[in-house]
Design an enzyme around this catalytic site. Structure first.
Site, mmCIF file in Angstrom:
data_model
loop_
_atom_site.group_PDB
_atom_site.id
_atom_site.type_symbol
_atom_site.label_atom_id
_atom_site.label_comp_id
_atom_site.label_asym_id
_atom_site.label_seq_id
_atom_site.Cartn_x
_atom_site.Cartn_y
_atom_site.Cartn_z
ATOM 1 N N SER A 16 0.817 -1.215 0.000
ATOM 2 C CA SER A 16 0.000 0.000 0.000
ATOM 3 C C SER A 16 0.852 1.268 0.000
ATOM 4 C CB SER A 16 -0.928 0.017 1.223
ATOM 5 O OG SER A 16 -0.156 0.007 2.426
ATOM 6 N N LEU A 18 4.268 3.753 -1.420
ATOM 7 C CA LEU A 18 4.547 4.509 -2.641
ATOM 8 C C LEU A 18 4.874 3.593 -3.822
ATOM 9 C CD1 LEU A 18 5.153 7.142 -4.186
ATOM 10 C CD2 LEU A 18 7.429 7.132 -3.125
ATOM 11 N N TYR A 149 19.130 1.471 10.637
ATOM 12 C CA TYR A 149 18.342 1.179 9.426
ATOM 13 C C TYR A 149 19.242 0.662 8.313
ATOM 14 C CZ TYR A 149 15.366 2.040 5.350
ATOM 15 O OH TYR A 149 14.653 1.901 4.177
ATOM 16 N N LYS A 153 19.104 -3.043 6.403
ATOM 17 C CA LYS A 153 18.905 -3.199 4.958
ATOM 18 C C LYS A 153 20.093 -3.916 4.307
ATOM 19 C CE LYS A 153 14.943 -1.311 3.672
ATOM 20 N NZ LYS A 153 13.943 -2.090 2.918
ATOM 21 N N ASN A 178 16.356 8.388 -4.858
ATOM 22 C CA ASN A 178 15.247 9.076 -4.194
ATOM 23 C C ASN A 178 13.944 8.891 -4.975
ATOM 24 O OD1 ASN A 178 16.755 10.940 -2.045
ATOM 25 N ND2 ASN A 178 17.958 10.914 -3.920
ATOM 26 N N LYS A 200 4.596 21.839 1.571
ATOM 27 C CA LYS A 200 4.883 23.224 1.968
ATOM 28 C C LYS A 200 4.325 24.226 0.965
ATOM 29 C CE LYS A 200 9.116 23.190 4.772
ATOM 30 N NZ LYS A 200 10.501 23.693 4.820
ATOM 31 N N ARG A 221 20.593 15.792 -6.259
ATOM 32 C CA ARG A 221 20.059 14.458 -5.986
ATOM 33 C C ARG A 221 19.549 13.827 -7.287
ATOM 34 N NH1 ARG A 221 22.433 15.342 -2.077
ATOM 35 N NH2 ARG A 221 21.760 15.368 0.105
#
Length: 337
Positions: A16, A18, A149, A153, A178, A200, A221
C-alpha cells in the site's frame, strides 16, 4: 496437447506504500502480456499492515499459507525521516531485521521461485568514492546518523547470498535512489524532501504565506519516479538474473538541485507568493551520485526498445496533481480535526 502454464502468484509486502501503488498503476495501465504488463494467469497480491505484523513469524507464515506465492517483491520496512532514524537506531535495526528475516526465511520454506527485496542508498559506506555502484555496498560502515536502518537493509544482501550459496534460492535486491510519486508520504516533518516541498508549497498557496525551503537549494540528488521504478521492479522480477543487487536510478547526468525541484513544485502548484531559502538550515550531503550503468546495460541488451524514464517535470506535474486532488486522504502528517 500442451499443458497450460502454472499459475504465478506475486506477493508484494508493503503493497500500500509509494512503490506498491506504483506497481498497481503500471499493472493496470500497461498492456497485458507486455514487458511490464500483467501476464496471463498471473495474480498479484498487495499486502498492507492490516494483513499481519511481518515482525511476527507466525503471521508471515499464515500469509504465505493463505496466498501461496510463487514470487515475492519485498517492499515492507520500518522507515522514517533523518531525525527519527537518529533517535531510534535500535528500533530501526531490530524491526527491519525481524521483518526481513521472516520474509526471506518463509520464502525459502515455501520454495518461492524468486524474491526481490528493496534496499536503499543508505546501505553504502559513508566514506566511499563516487559514483556509487553495486560493488561498493560493503566497503565500509554506513553513515552514523542512520546506521541501524542501514545495517538492517544491508544484511538483506548478505542473506540473499547465504540462501543462494547454501540452498540455491533465487533471492536478489534492488537499490533505488530518491523515489517520489503519487501516494507518497507528504509529511513535512518526517517525509522526504520532494513530497515535503509539495506539501509546503500547497500550504503556502492556500494560506498566502511564504514558501520557505530549508537550506541553500544547491545540493544535487537523483530522483526516480515511482511509476518508472515499478516497471524496473517488474523487469528485475522477470529478467534480472544475479544475486548481487542492481541500482535502479536515472543517470548521474540527471542529477537535479533542490532549487530545481522547488522551482518545478512552485510552477506545478501555481504558487506566486514569496519564495525563499533558509540558509540557517543544513544542506546535508552535497551530492551522492549513483551509477545506473549496470541497469542500462542489462535492460537495453535484448534488442527491445530502450527504457525511457518519465521526464522530470512531467513526473512532478503528475505527482502534484495527485496530491492536490487527494489532499484530504493523503499521508500528510496532519491529524484531521
Amino acid at each position: 496437447m500442451s499443458s497450460s502454464p502454472a499459475k504465478q502468484v506475486v506477493l508484494v509486502t508493503g503493497g500500500s506504500g509509494l512503490v506498491g501503488q506504483g506497481l498497481q498503476w503500471v499493472l493496470e495501465n500497461e498492456p497485458v502480456g507486455s514487458r511490464y504488463g500483467k501476464l496471463e494467469g498471473e495474480e498479484w497480491v498487495f499486502l498492507s499492515s492490516k494483513d499481519g505484523d511481518l515482525k511476527d513469524a507466525a503471521a508471515v507464515e499464515a500469509i504465505f499459507q493463505k496466498y501461496k506465492p510463487t514470487h515475492v517483491i519485498h517492499l515492507a520496512a520500518l522507515v522514517g525521516g533523518l531525525f527519527r532514524n537518529m533517535r531510534e537506531k535500535l528500533t530501526f535495526l531490530r524491526d527491519n531485521l525481524l521483518i526481513n528475516d521472516n520474509v526471506l526465511e518463509t520464502s525459502h520454506q515455501h520454495k518461492v521461485t524468486k524474491l526481490v527485496s528493496c534496499l536503499s542508498t543508505c546501505v553504502f559506506p559513508d566514506k566511499v568514492e563516487y559514483p556509487l555502484d553495486e560493488t561498493k555496498v560493503h566497503l565500509g560502515p554506513p553513515h552514523q546518523s542512520n546506521f541501524g536502518y542501514a545495517h538492517g537493509k544491508r544484511l538483506v544482501d548478505v542473506q540473499n547470498h547465504a540462501y543462494n550459496d547454501q540452498f540455491g534460492d533465487n533471492f536478489t535486491s534492488v537499490i533505488p535512489t530518491n523515489i517520489f510519486g503519487p501516494g507518497d508520504n507528504y509529511s513535512i516533518e518526517d517525509g522526504h524532501v520532494l513530497p515535503g516541498l509539495c506539501h509546503k508549497a500547497y500550504l503556502a498557496k492556500k494560506n498566502g504565506t511564504p514558501f520557505v525551503v530549508w537550506g541553500s537549494g544547491k545540493p544535487l540528488r537523483q530522483f526516480i519516479y515511482s511509476r518508472d521504478l515499478a516497471k524496473l521492479f517488474i523487469w528485475t522480477l522477470r529478467e534480472y538474473e544475479e544475486i548481487d543487487p542492481v541500482i535502479l536510478s536515472v543517470g548521474e547526468d540527471e542529477e537535479v538541485s533542490i532549487k530545481t525541484v522547488a522551482d518545478a513544485v512552485v510552477k506545478s502548484i501555481g504558487f506566486t507568493g514569496e519564495y525563499k531559502f533558509d540558509t540557517s538550515k543544513s544542506d546535508g550531503q552535497f551530492r551522492k551520485p549513483a551509477s545506473n550503468e549496470k541497469l542500462l546495460r542489462l535492460i537495453n541488451s535484448k534488442g527491445v526498445e530502450p527504457f525511457k524514464f518519465t521526464p522530470f517535470e512531467q513526473a512532478i506535474d503528475e505527482s502534484v496533481a495527485w496530491f492536490v486532488e487527494n489532499y484530504d486522504t493523503a499521508r500528510t502528517g496532519v491529524i484531521p480535526q
